[in-house]
Design a protein around this motif. Structure first.
Motif, PDB file in Angstrom:
ATOM      1  N   GLY A 287       2.643   2.006   8.997  1.00  0.00           N
ATOM      2  CA  GLY A 287       1.561   3.133   9.671  1.00  0.00           C
ATOM      3  C   GLY A 287       0.257   3.135   8.998  1.00  0.00           C
ATOM      4  N   THR A 288      -0.055   2.357   7.733  1.00  0.00           N
ATOM      5  CA  THR A 288      -1.273   2.501   7.399  1.00  0.00           C
ATOM      6  C   THR A 288      -2.144   1.561   8.054  1.00  0.00           C
ATOM      7  OG1 THR A 288      -0.282   2.893   5.076  1.00  0.00           O
ATOM      8  CG2 THR A 288      -2.569   2.161   5.170  1.00  0.00           C
ATOM      9  N   SER A 289      -3.414   2.189   8.351  1.00  0.00           N
ATOM     10  CA  SER A 289      -4.455   1.626   9.120  1.00  0.00           C
ATOM     11  C   SER A 289      -5.144   0.719   8.057  1.00  0.00           C
ATOM     12  CB  SER A 289      -5.414   2.541   9.761  1.00  0.00           C
ATOM     13  OG  SER A 289      -6.544   1.653  10.261  1.00  0.00           O
ATOM     14  N   LEU A 290      -5.325  -0.764   8.771  1.00  0.00           N
ATOM     15  CA  LEU A 290      -6.275  -1.889   8.169  1.00  0.00           C
ATOM     16  C   LEU A 290      -7.654  -1.031   7.918  1.00  0.00           C
ATOM     17  CD1 LEU A 290      -4.665  -4.970   9.527  1.00  0.00           C
ATOM     18  CD2 LEU A 290      -4.410  -3.885   7.061  1.00  0.00           C
ATOM     19  N   SER A 291      -8.014  -0.290   8.754  1.00  0.00           N
ATOM     20  CA  SER A 291      -9.234   0.305   8.850  1.00  0.00           C
ATOM     21  C   SER A 291      -9.507   1.311   7.707  1.00  0.00           C
ATOM     22  CB  SER A 291      -9.715   0.680  10.088  1.00  0.00           C
ATOM     23  OG  SER A 291      -9.575  -0.062  11.209  1.00  0.00           O
ATOM     24  N   GLY A 292      -8.369   1.743   7.148  1.00  0.00           N
ATOM     25  CA  GLY A 292      -8.649   2.428   5.882  1.00  0.00           C
ATOM     26  C   GLY A 292      -8.444   4.082   6.379  1.00  0.00           C
ATOM     27  N   GLY A 293      -8.217   4.854   5.303  1.00  0.00           N
ATOM     28  CA  GLY A 293      -8.324   6.289   5.431  1.00  0.00           C
ATOM     29  C   GLY A 293      -7.080   6.840   6.156  1.00  0.00           C
ATOM     30  N   ARG A 294      -6.217   6.236   6.556  1.00  0.00           N
ATOM     31  CA  ARG A 294      -4.894   6.633   7.299  1.00  0.00           C
ATOM     32  C   ARG A 294      -3.774   5.986   7.023  1.00  0.00           C
ATOM     33  NH1 ARG A 294      -2.623   5.364  12.070  1.00  0.00           N
ATOM     34  NH2 ARG A 294      -4.360   4.097  12.648  1.00  0.00           N
ATOM     35  N   GLY A 295      -2.765   6.659   6.331  1.00  0.00           N
ATOM     36  CA  GLY A 295      -1.476   6.011   5.873  1.00  0.00           C
ATOM     37  C   GLY A 295      -0.764   6.853   4.964  1.00  0.00           C
ATOM     38  N   SER A 296       0.525   6.241   4.510  1.00  0.00           N
ATOM     39  CA  SER A 296       0.981   7.170   3.356  1.00  0.00           C
ATOM     40  C   SER A 296       1.942   6.224   2.696  1.00  0.00           C
ATOM     41  CB  SER A 296       1.897   8.317   3.964  1.00  0.00           C
ATOM     42  OG  SER A 296       3.053   7.746   4.863  1.00  0.00           O
ATOM     43  N   ILE A 297       2.375   6.629   1.310  1.00  0.00           N
ATOM     44  CA  ILE A 297       3.172   5.675   0.578  1.00  0.00           C
ATOM     45  C   ILE A 297       4.648   5.701   1.266  1.00  0.00           C
ATOM     46  CG2 ILE A 297       4.156   5.556  -1.684  1.00  0.00           C
ATOM     47  CD1 ILE A 297       1.346   4.967  -1.760  1.00  0.00           C
ATOM     48  N   LEU A 298       4.965   6.871   1.583  1.00  0.00           N
ATOM     49  CA  LEU A 298       6.550   6.835   2.221  1.00  0.00           C
ATOM     50  C   LEU A 298       6.455   5.889   3.266  1.00  0.00           C
ATOM     51  CD1 LEU A 298       7.558  10.615   1.536  1.00  0.00           C
ATOM     52  CD2 LEU A 298       8.055   8.647   0.257  1.00  0.00           C
ATOM     53  N   GLY A 299       5.670   6.058   4.190  1.00  0.00           N
ATOM     54  CA  GLY A 299       5.458   4.995   5.293  1.00  0.00           C
ATOM     55  C   GLY A 299       5.671   3.640   4.878  1.00  0.00           C
ATOM     56  N   THR A 300       4.999   3.241   3.732  1.00  0.00           N
ATOM     57  CA  THR A 300       4.694   1.809   3.322  1.00  0.00           C
ATOM     58  C   THR A 300       6.411   1.726   2.803  1.00  0.00           C
ATOM     59  OG1 THR A 300       2.626   1.811   2.459  1.00  0.00           O
ATOM     60  CG2 THR A 300       4.109   0.219   1.631  1.00  0.00           C
ATOM     61  N   VAL A 301       7.311   2.551   2.227  1.00  0.00           N
ATOM     62  CA  VAL A 301       8.245   2.137   1.751  1.00  0.00           C
ATOM     63  C   VAL A 301       9.100   2.068   2.965  1.00  0.00           C
ATOM     64  CG1 VAL A 301      10.411   3.496   0.703  1.00  0.00           C
ATOM     65  CG2 VAL A 301       8.280   3.647  -0.338  1.00  0.00           C
ATOM     66  N   GLN A 302       9.221   2.685   3.934  1.00  0.00           N
ATOM     67  CA  GLN A 302      10.011   2.442   5.328  1.00  0.00           C
ATOM     68  C   GLN A 302       9.540   1.085   5.588  1.00  0.00           C
ATOM     69  OE1 GLN A 302       9.169   5.681   8.362  1.00  0.00           O
ATOM     70  NE2 GLN A 302       9.378   7.138   6.756  1.00  0.00           N
ATOM     71  N   GLY A 303       8.299   0.586   5.813  1.00  0.00           N
ATOM     72  CA  GLY A 303       7.905  -0.839   6.309  1.00  0.00           C
ATOM     73  C   GLY A 303       8.411  -1.723   5.357  1.00  0.00           C
ATOM     74  N   ALA A 304       8.424  -1.292   3.823  1.00  0.00           N
ATOM     75  CA  ALA A 304       9.229  -2.491   3.198  1.00  0.00           C
ATOM     76  C   ALA A 304      10.832  -2.492   3.419  1.00  0.00           C
ATOM     77  CB  ALA A 304       8.941  -2.261   1.414  1.00  0.00           C
ATOM     78  N   ILE A 305      11.465  -1.428   3.453  1.00  0.00           N
ATOM     79  CA  ILE A 305      12.890  -1.596   3.967  1.00  0.00           C
ATOM     80  C   ILE A 305      12.927  -2.376   5.151  1.00  0.00           C
ATOM     81  CG2 ILE A 305      14.793  -0.099   4.436  1.00  0.00           C
ATOM     82  CD1 ILE A 305      13.800   1.959   2.878  1.00  0.00           C
ATOM     83  N   ILE A 306      12.144  -2.153   6.281  1.00  0.00           N
ATOM     84  CA  ILE A 306      12.240  -3.069   7.484  1.00  0.00           C
ATOM     85  C   ILE A 306      12.204  -4.586   7.130  1.00  0.00           C
ATOM     86  CG2 ILE A 306      11.026  -3.696   9.719  1.00  0.00           C
ATOM     87  CD1 ILE A 306      10.615  -0.639   9.674  1.00  0.00           C
ATOM     88  N   ILE A 307      10.974  -4.800   6.529  1.00  0.00           N
ATOM     89  CA  ILE A 307      10.873  -6.396   5.873  1.00  0.00           C
ATOM     90  C   ILE A 307      12.128  -6.783   5.250  1.00  0.00           C
ATOM     91  CG2 ILE A 307       9.452  -8.049   4.586  1.00  0.00           C
ATOM     92  CD1 ILE A 307       8.012  -7.003   7.236  1.00  0.00           C
ATOM     93  N   GLY A 308      12.609  -5.884   4.260  1.00  0.00           N
ATOM     94  CA  GLY A 308      13.877  -6.382   3.414  1.00  0.00           C
ATOM     95  C   GLY A 308      14.832  -6.557   4.453  1.00  0.00           C
TER      96      GLY A 308
END
Length: 346
Positions: A287-308
């Motif tokens: 959920g982190t926007s490539l345009s910057g300014g929006r997103g969270s670390i916990l969202g990235t953890v969820q994304g990493a789990i999905i990729i894994g």
């Protein structure tokens, strides 16, 4: 006058249900956006568990957690970079170089025959040297981007090539193996019933959450990504913050490299290839926007789990490695499309 008042009140009464419906629809869509990563993870796990009876086992669960620990280390640093509207393509090569330097110093030390000098390294010393190397490379990324106004894509792409070349030069194209049981514990050991890499990635996540949510640096990172011009006018040292963020990303890539090297008991010259793609995928899916300014670390953890989970499921289903790349590419593309759609709806 009274009939007019009566008509207005009647109109207001007629419009009230539609306003309520609109509000409910808006809150429902916000709810879906907020939990879209968790919903996608649940659906993915459900599908894979139906197709493979090996997926929902304790051994496979710990295996997935070990695998995503490295990606979490890299992805957390990538999240900080992306929040400033940047990108770091060098993390995979930095991972390989730092792992090789750690392994080389631990096994061979530094020998200067002309000075009749040999410098040996303890485990802690070799690990610190590897982390320092990653931090310096990240600092170089930030310095190049801020000092010479080089686009992050170009600057980090150059460092990707430089770091990969340095890895080949340092290892001479051969693995550095036989690093000892103490070093192997970092990547394969257990602590209180949990794999050590999971502990390491967990600590990194906690520290990153505190940094982004509770510190001045975290507020500056979001401010720069949201509106860099406004952040500069408010007195934020843009160059310092960006350089710090890239330095952190390099240091975390080094930690990932140390974990990978420890797990394999070998520093491979070609380690970390395409790791930056998995990291970017985790960040965007989270959920982190490539345009910057929006997103969270916990969202990235969820994304990493999905990729894994996706990687693990494709392996369990005996999907060709070539098709795995196709699937991951499509997932990244879908995540970016969803991100753009969410940005337009806001």
């Amino acid at each position: 006058m009274s009939p007019k008042v009566f008509v207005k009140e009647e109109k207001a009464q007629v419009q009230t249900p539609s306003l309520k419906a609109s509000a409910l629809s808006s809150s429902y869509s916000q709810y879906l956006v907020k939990f879209q990563s968790l919903i996608a993870l649940f659906i993915l796990c459900l599908i894979i568990s139906l197709l493979s009876d090996k997926f929902l086992t304790v051994a496979n669960g710990w295996n997935v957690m070990r695998q995503i620990s490295v990606n979490i280390c890299i992805s957390v640093g990538m999240t900080l970079v992306v929040l400033t509207a940047g990108i770091d393509l060098s993390v995979g090569s930095v991972l390989a170089l730092c792992g090789a330097i750690t392994a080389g110093l631990l096994k061979f030390g530094i020998e200067l025959p002309s000075q009749d000098l040999f410098i040996g390294f303890t485990l802690l010393g070799a690990v610190m040297a590897g982390m320092l190397t990653g931090t310096l490379l990240g600092t170089f990324n930030g310095w190049t981007i801020t000092r010479f106004k080089v686009p992050p894509f170009v600057a980090t792409l150059a460092v990707l090539t430089i770091a990969r070349g340095l890895t080949m030069l340092y290892t001479k194209g051969f693995p550095i193996s036989g690093l000892g049981a103490d070093f192997a514990y970092i990547g394969t050991g257990w602590l209180l019933g949990i794999p050590v890499p999971v502990w390491i990635s967990g600590v990194i996540v906690v520290m990153a959450v505190i940094l982004t949510n509770k510190t001045r640096l975290g507020r500056y990172i979001y401010a720069i990504g949201g509106n860099e011009s406004a952040a500069r006018l408010s007195g934020i040292n843009i160059n310092k913050v960006k350089t710090t963020v890239y330095a952190i990303a390099g240091g975390l890539a080094a930690i990932g490299g140390i974990i990978v090297t420890s797990r394999l008991d070998s520093a491979q010259p070609n380690a970390g290839i395409s790791y930056e793609l998995d990291a970017i995928a985790a960040v965007v899916i989270g959920g982190t926007s490539l345009s910057g300014g929006r997103g969270s670390i916990l969202g990235t953890v969820q994304g990493a789990i999905i990729i894994g989970v996706l990687n693990n499921g494709l392996v369990l289903l005996n999907v060709s490695p070539f098709w795995q790349q196709v699937v991951k590419g499509l997932v990244i593309l879908l995540a970016v499309i969803i991100d753009k759609a969410n940005s337009k709806s806001e």
